[in-house]
Write a protein that holds these residues in place. Structure first.
Motif, PDB file in Angstrom:
ATOM      1  N   HIS A  41       0.788  -1.111   0.039  1.00  0.00           N
ATOM      2  CA  HIS A  41       0.035  -0.093  -0.221  1.00  0.00           C
ATOM      3  C   HIS A  41       0.830   1.485   0.009  1.00  0.00           C
ATOM      4  CE1 HIS A  41      -3.301   2.684   0.664  1.00  0.00           C
ATOM      5  NE2 HIS A  41      -2.741   3.195   1.742  1.00  0.00           N
ATOM      6  N   ALA A  42       1.788   1.010   0.796  1.00  0.00           N
ATOM      7  CA  ALA A  42       2.887   2.494   0.858  1.00  0.00           C
ATOM      8  C   ALA A  42       3.472   2.684  -0.321  1.00  0.00           C
ATOM      9  CB  ALA A  42       3.996   2.242   1.985  1.00  0.00           C
ATOM     10  N   LYS A  43       3.906   1.634  -1.297  1.00  0.00           N
ATOM     11  CA  LYS A  43       4.473   1.566  -2.574  1.00  0.00           C
ATOM     12  C   LYS A  43       3.639   2.249  -3.446  1.00  0.00           C
ATOM     13  CE  LYS A  43       7.913  -2.070  -2.213  1.00  0.00           C
ATOM     14  NZ  LYS A  43       8.212  -3.363  -2.490  1.00  0.00           N
ATOM     15  N   SER A  44       2.220   1.825  -3.384  1.00  0.00           N
ATOM     16  CA  SER A  44       1.089   2.299  -4.070  1.00  0.00           C
ATOM     17  C   SER A  44       0.796   3.754  -4.133  1.00  0.00           C
ATOM     18  CB  SER A  44       0.010   1.299  -4.241  1.00  0.00           C
ATOM     19  OG  SER A  44      -0.785   1.597  -3.105  1.00  0.00           O
ATOM     20  N   VAL A  45       1.014   4.357  -2.895  1.00  0.00           N
ATOM     21  CA  VAL A  45       0.917   5.653  -2.818  1.00  0.00           C
ATOM     22  C   VAL A  45       1.419   6.672  -3.837  1.00  0.00           C
ATOM     23  CG1 VAL A  45       1.081   7.517  -0.903  1.00  0.00           C
ATOM     24  CG2 VAL A  45      -0.041   5.308  -0.325  1.00  0.00           C
ATOM     25  N   GLU A  46       2.663   6.304  -4.078  1.00  0.00           N
ATOM     26  CA  GLU A  46       3.469   6.996  -5.063  1.00  0.00           C
ATOM     27  C   GLU A  46       2.813   7.412  -6.442  1.00  0.00           C
ATOM     28  OE1 GLU A  46       6.345   5.945  -8.774  1.00  0.00           O
ATOM     29  OE2 GLU A  46       7.172   5.177  -6.915  1.00  0.00           O
ATOM     30  N   VAL A  47       1.978   6.323  -6.811  1.00  0.00           N
ATOM     31  CA  VAL A  47       1.358   6.480  -8.230  1.00  0.00           C
ATOM     32  C   VAL A  47       0.028   7.613  -8.084  1.00  0.00           C
ATOM     33  CG1 VAL A  47      -0.165   4.602  -8.271  1.00  0.00           C
ATOM     34  CG2 VAL A  47       0.685   5.598 -10.375  1.00  0.00           C
ATOM     35  N   LYS A  48      -0.506   7.735  -6.970  1.00  0.00           N
ATOM     36  CA  LYS A  48      -1.708   8.436  -6.808  1.00  0.00           C
ATOM     37  C   LYS A  48      -1.364  10.046  -6.573  1.00  0.00           C
ATOM     38  CE  LYS A  48      -4.798   4.544  -5.022  1.00  0.00           C
ATOM     39  NZ  LYS A  48      -5.677   4.138  -3.927  1.00  0.00           N
ATOM     40  N   ASN A  49      -0.095   9.822  -5.950  1.00  0.00           N
ATOM     41  CA  ASN A  49       0.382  11.336  -5.721  1.00  0.00           C
ATOM     42  C   ASN A  49       0.875  11.696  -6.764  1.00  0.00           C
ATOM     43  OD1 ASN A  49      -0.182  11.376  -2.708  1.00  0.00           O
ATOM     44  ND2 ASN A  49       1.913  10.757  -2.478  1.00  0.00           N
ATOM     45  N   ALA A  50       1.666  11.095  -7.695  1.00  0.00           N
ATOM     46  CA  ALA A  50       2.062  11.562  -9.133  1.00  0.00           C
ATOM     47  C   ALA A  50       1.167  11.826  -9.990  1.00  0.00           C
ATOM     48  CB  ALA A  50       3.277  10.352  -9.740  1.00  0.00           C
ATOM     49  N   VAL A  51      -0.015  11.015 -10.148  1.00  0.00           N
ATOM     50  CA  VAL A  51      -0.945  10.875 -11.195  1.00  0.00           C
ATOM     51  C   VAL A  51      -1.695  12.246 -10.797  1.00  0.00           C
ATOM     52  CG1 VAL A  51      -3.050   9.977 -12.318  1.00  0.00           C
ATOM     53  CG2 VAL A  51      -0.694   8.626 -11.978  1.00  0.00           C
ATOM     54  N   GLY A  52      -2.142  12.304  -9.429  1.00  0.00           N
ATOM     55  CA  GLY A  52      -2.872  13.621  -9.072  1.00  0.00           C
ATOM     56  C   GLY A  52      -2.362  14.808  -9.267  1.00  0.00           C
ATOM     57  N   GLN A  53      -1.014  14.649  -9.217  1.00  0.00           N
ATOM     58  CA  GLN A  53      -0.254  15.884  -9.665  1.00  0.00           C
ATOM     59  C   GLN A  53      -0.152  16.432 -10.859  1.00  0.00           C
ATOM     60  OE1 GLN A  53       1.079  18.100  -6.922  1.00  0.00           O
ATOM     61  NE2 GLN A  53       1.351  19.333  -8.656  1.00  0.00           N
ATOM     62  N   MET A  54       0.120  15.271 -11.848  1.00  0.00           N
ATOM     63  CA  MET A  54      -0.195  15.675 -13.092  1.00  0.00           C
ATOM     64  C   MET A  54      -1.572  16.211 -13.738  1.00  0.00           C
ATOM     65  SD  MET A  54       1.838  12.597 -15.317  1.00  0.00           S
ATOM     66  CE  MET A  54       1.473  11.018 -14.228  1.00  0.00           C
ATOM     67  N   ALA A  55      -2.426  15.982 -12.837  1.00  0.00           N
ATOM     68  CA  ALA A  55      -3.629  16.449 -13.385  1.00  0.00           C
ATOM     69  C   ALA A  55      -3.902  17.672 -12.909  1.00  0.00           C
ATOM     70  CB  ALA A  55      -4.979  15.638 -12.647  1.00  0.00           C
TER      71      ALA A  55
END
Length: 190
Positions: A41-55
């Motif tokens: 779960h901690a590793k998957s937080v990276e993608v949500k932060n990055a994709v949200g930042q791209m939006a």
């Protein structure tokens, strides 16, 4: 002098010791599962932060004025021009094999490959990652009055060949960029 009898020195029986070992084994198994789940779960937080930042960066890029930098003649005007960023030329990293069960350290050049083309890719978004990453990132966007974009991350955290996808989309309507309220996820944490 008092002599101790053998019955006063009672120890643990073999069955009692086996029960304690079984209980400790069950607790250790549960703890390992919990720690593994927490780490994924901690590793998957990276993608949500990055994709949200791209939006957010796509929305910000649209709100920046993107008109030509030419000098205007006295008494003339020019309309403000706003556009969504168009597709990134490449994903970062270039293929999913580089993030299969491991981290990847991207370079500044990978994020800025579209720097020479105005309004294109990660350079237009002004988005990059400097830390090692578990996911491959992609940005797709169309320009125009009804432009859309999708920011996505693809990962294979456990290296089993199954790729998880986390993405978020947005669209332009009436001069306003609307971003989806939730992420779209496929096979999260794989």
């Amino acid at each position: 002098m008092h002599v101790l009898e053998r019955g006063d020195r009672r120890g643990f029986t073999l069955i009692e010791l086996m029960i304690v070992i079984a209980i400790v084994g069950v607790l250790a198994t549960l703890a390992m599962y919990g720690v593994r789940t927490y780490l994924m779960h901690a590793k998957s937080v990276e993608v949500k932060n990055a994709v949200g930042q791209m939006a957010k960066d796509a929305k910000t890029a649209y709100e920046r004025e993107s008109m030509a930098a030419a000098v205007l003649a006295g008494g003339t005007t020019v309309g403000v021009s706003s556009n969504l960023c168009s597709d990134a030329t490449a994903t970062v990293p270039a293929n999913k094999a580089l993030i299969k069960g491991r981290k990847y350290q991207s370079s500044e050049l990978e994020w800025n490959v579209d720097m020479a083309t105005a309004g294109k890719g990660f350079a237009c978004l002004r988005f990059s990652l400097t830390d090692p990453q578990y996911y491959m990132y992609e940005y797709k966007g169309t320009t125009g009055a009804s432009g859309t974009f999708t920011a996505a991350g693809y990962g294979d955290l456990d290296g089993d060949g199954r790729t998880s996808t986390v993405s978020i989309s947005g669209r332009l309507s009436g001069g306003v960029v609307y971003v989806a309220p939730n992420f779209f996820e496929i096979d999260e944490e794989h």
